[in-house]
Write an enzyme that holds these catalytic residues in place. Structure first.
Site, PDB file in Angstrom:
ATOM      1  N   GLY A   1       0.872  -1.181   0.000  1.00  0.00           N
ATOM      2  CA  GLY A   1       0.000   0.000   0.000  1.00  0.00           C
ATOM      3  C   GLY A   1       0.908   1.229   0.000  1.00  0.00           C
ATOM      4  N   ALA A   2       0.634   2.167  -0.921  1.00  0.00           N
ATOM      5  CA  ALA A   2       1.576   3.262  -1.170  1.00  0.00           C
ATOM      6  C   ALA A   2       1.944   4.080   0.081  1.00  0.00           C
ATOM      7  CB  ALA A   2       1.020   4.163  -2.273  1.00  0.00           C
TER       8      ALA A   2
ATOM      9  N   ASN B   1      -2.840   2.546 -10.132  1.00  0.00           N
ATOM     10  CA  ASN B   1      -3.343   1.789  -8.976  1.00  0.00           C
ATOM     11  C   ASN B   1      -3.321   0.309  -9.336  1.00  0.00           C
ATOM     12  OD1 ASN B   1      -4.432   1.806  -6.247  1.00  0.00           O
ATOM     13  ND2 ASN B   1      -6.353   1.139  -7.144  1.00  0.00           N
ATOM     14  N   LYS B   2      -3.737  -0.520  -8.416  1.00  0.00           N
ATOM     15  CA  LYS B   2      -3.684  -1.978  -8.563  1.00  0.00           C
ATOM     16  C   LYS B   2      -4.237  -2.452  -9.908  1.00  0.00           C
ATOM     17  CE  LYS B   2      -2.219  -4.330  -6.406  1.00  0.00           C
ATOM     18  NZ  LYS B   2      -0.837  -4.786  -6.681  1.00  0.00           N
TER      19      LYS B   2
ATOM     20  N   GLN C   1      -5.715  -8.879  -2.237  1.00  0.00           N
ATOM     21  CA  GLN C   1      -5.814  -7.815  -1.220  1.00  0.00           C
ATOM     22  C   GLN C   1      -7.261  -7.573  -0.798  1.00  0.00           C
ATOM     23  OE1 GLN C   1      -3.897  -7.644  -3.941  1.00  0.00           O
ATOM     24  NE2 GLN C   1      -2.040  -6.455  -3.603  1.00  0.00           N
TER      25      GLN C   1
ATOM     26  N   ASP D   1      -1.438   4.635  -6.258  1.00  0.00           N
ATOM     27  CA  ASP D   1      -0.005   4.492  -5.973  1.00  0.00           C
ATOM     28  C   ASP D   1       0.786   5.686  -6.455  1.00  0.00           C
ATOM     29  OD1 ASP D   1      -1.003   1.584  -5.844  1.00  0.00           O
ATOM     30  OD2 ASP D   1       0.982   1.615  -4.918  1.00  0.00           O
TER      31      ASP D   1
HETATM   32  O1  MRU Z   1       0.595  -4.122  -4.474  1.00  0.00           O
HETATM   33  P1  MRU Z   1      -0.025  -3.328  -3.365  1.00  0.00           P
HETATM   34  O2  MRU Z   1      -0.863  -4.148  -2.454  1.00  0.00           O
HETATM   35  O3  MRU Z   1       1.015  -2.490  -2.640  1.00  0.00           O
HETATM   36  O4  MRU Z   1      -0.990  -2.308  -4.099  1.00  0.00           O
HETATM   37  C1  MRU Z   1      -1.722  -1.412  -3.317  1.00  0.00           C
HETATM   38  C2  MRU Z   1      -2.665  -0.576  -4.095  1.00  0.00           C
HETATM   39  O5  MRU Z   1      -2.743  -0.636  -5.301  1.00  0.00           O
HETATM   40  C3  MRU Z   1      -3.458   0.445  -3.317  1.00  0.00           C
HETATM   41  O6  MRU Z   1      -4.698   0.665  -3.911  1.00  0.00           O
HETATM   42  C4  MRU Z   1      -2.691   1.779  -3.282  1.00  0.00           C
HETATM   43  O7  MRU Z   1      -1.373   1.573  -2.861  1.00  0.00           O
HETATM   44  C5  MRU Z   1      -3.333   2.766  -2.395  1.00  0.00           C
HETATM   45  S1  MRU Z   1      -3.247   2.320  -0.704  1.00  0.00           S
HETATM   46  C6  MRU Z   1      -3.903   3.586   0.200  1.00  0.00           C
END
Ligand code: MRU
Length: 367
Positions: A68-69, A268-269, A217, A258
């Site tokens: 998560g960013a 984003n994801k 997730q 992200d």
């Molecule tokens: O691969 P991850 O689990 O780090 O990806 C996370 C995401 O894509 C979240 O949506 C993003 O980081 C925002 S978290 C507030």
């Protein structure tokens, strides 16, 4: 970009407690040691791992112990505090040389989320601003700064939650993809922070959580967080989102980010772009919630955002067991880019940004 130097919060968690919040947090900083809740094991096991070195923290970020960013930005900052404690017996010149080497390793742990680089650079600026300090004092200064980064992130989430909740419907299904909750931030969450604030204000929201293949997730983390907080949540496979939109069971979509480019394109994801297209096709608003630290003014458009590709095992295995035909080729890009034209609003702690995003982002960063 807005930056408050070392605020005086005794603990960032006090901010959450004062609001009576039960949101989970992914890290603890105690006795100059970093503890991370191992997100690879959730929801079945709650295991806290202890970290004493910057290298080990960088590996934990790369291996998704924490993800998560905003969370990886905060954790990287504490990792760089550990580096400074490890180097506090060196002279200043050698301290800086070795610290910068650790910073380079840290920033490479995951390439897409800009918060990682942002947090490490923020600590480096503190070193540059204080040429008079010896290494012990530098370590203390960096520790204060890391605590500030954490506290500011929680405050940003609380603030963007109260701005964003007004956009959500009074009742009905709200789709989210991946996990943008307490686990992905310093606490409370971005997309889930907006949902938490909406539910606290009395809205009857049912969260529809995409399972979010391949790392799950949504199934493992978002569902766990929301059930823990007593917020209604229903899990769907990623491919079911369009069907539920056609059936009018989804009233709005809200996701985290992200990295947000200067023109409003959003990384984003993986799968977020498909959800945004489906939302547009079905006339459903698509919101992005993120702290200002996720906006990267040096990245002009989404095309310039580096997209992490992870190894094939996440795709060909399920719960540790191989499920794909042996010998198949695999691609595993873990983020995608949603063009700004599909984004109804970007919810930040400085307010809700609306199109055209170029000028709105410029004005927001100049505050
Ligand atoms: O691969 P991850 O689990 O780090 O990806 C996370 C995401 O894509 C979240 O949506 C993003 O980081 C925002 S978290 C507030």
């Amino acid at each position: 970009m807005k930056e408050n130097v070392a605020s005086d919060h005794s603990s960032p968690l006090d901010l959450l407690c004062k609001k009576g919040n039960t949101s989970v947090v992914p890290l603890r900083w105690e006795g100059q040691r970093l503890y991370l809740l191992d997100q690879r094991l959730l929801p079945h096991e709650e295991v806290w791992l202890e970290y004493r070195s910057a290298r080990d923290v960088a590996r934990a970020i790369r291996d998704m112990v924490v993800r998560g960013a905003p969370a990886i930005g905060i954790v990287a900052a504490f990792g760089m505090v550990l580096a400074s404690l490890e180097l506090s017996n060196d002279n200043r010149e050698s301290f800086i040389e070795k610290w910068l080497g650790e910073a380079t390793f840290m920033v490479q742990a995951r390439p897409t989320a800009v918060n990682l680089k942002w947090a490490v650079e923020r600590l480096k600026r503190q070193i540059d601003r204080h040429p008079e300090l010896g290494t012990d004092d530098l370590a203390a200064l960096l520790e204060k700064e890391a605590i500030s980064i954490w506290a500011e992130d929680i405050q940003a989430n609380l603030d963007l939650g109260s701005y964003g909740q007004a956009l959500l419907p009074e009742a009905g299904g709200v789709l989210t993809h991946c996990n943008a909750g307490g686990l992905a931030t310093g606490g409370y969450g971005t997309a889930l922070g907006v949902i938490r604030a909406a539910v606290s204000s009395g809205k009857k929201i049912e969260v529809i959580a995409d399972e979010t293949r391949p790392w799950l997730q949504g199934a493992r983390l978002t569902a766990w967080e929301l059930i823990r907080d007593g917020i209604a949540v229903t899990l769907i496979v990623d491919g079911a989102a369009g069907f539920l939109m056609q059936r009018k069971e989804i009233k709005a979509v809200i996701v985290g980010a992200d990295r947000i480019a200067a023109n409003g394109d959003v990384a984003n994801k993986i799968g977020t772009y498909a959800v945004a297209e489906l939302a547009r096709a079905n006339g459903i608003p698509f919101y992005v919630a993120a702290p200002v630290s996720t906006i990267d003014p040096e990245t002009h458009t989404g095309n310039q955002i580096p997209i992490e590709e992870r190894g094939p095992r996440e795709v060909i295995t399920f719960a540790g067991k191989e499920v794909a035909a042996s010998g198949v080729g695999v691609r595993n890009p873990v983020f995608d880019i949603t063009p700004h034209c599909l984004v109804s609003a970007i919810i930040t702690e400085s307010g809700v940004l609306k199109p055209p995003y170029g000028p709105a982002i410029h004005a927001c960063l100049s505050l």
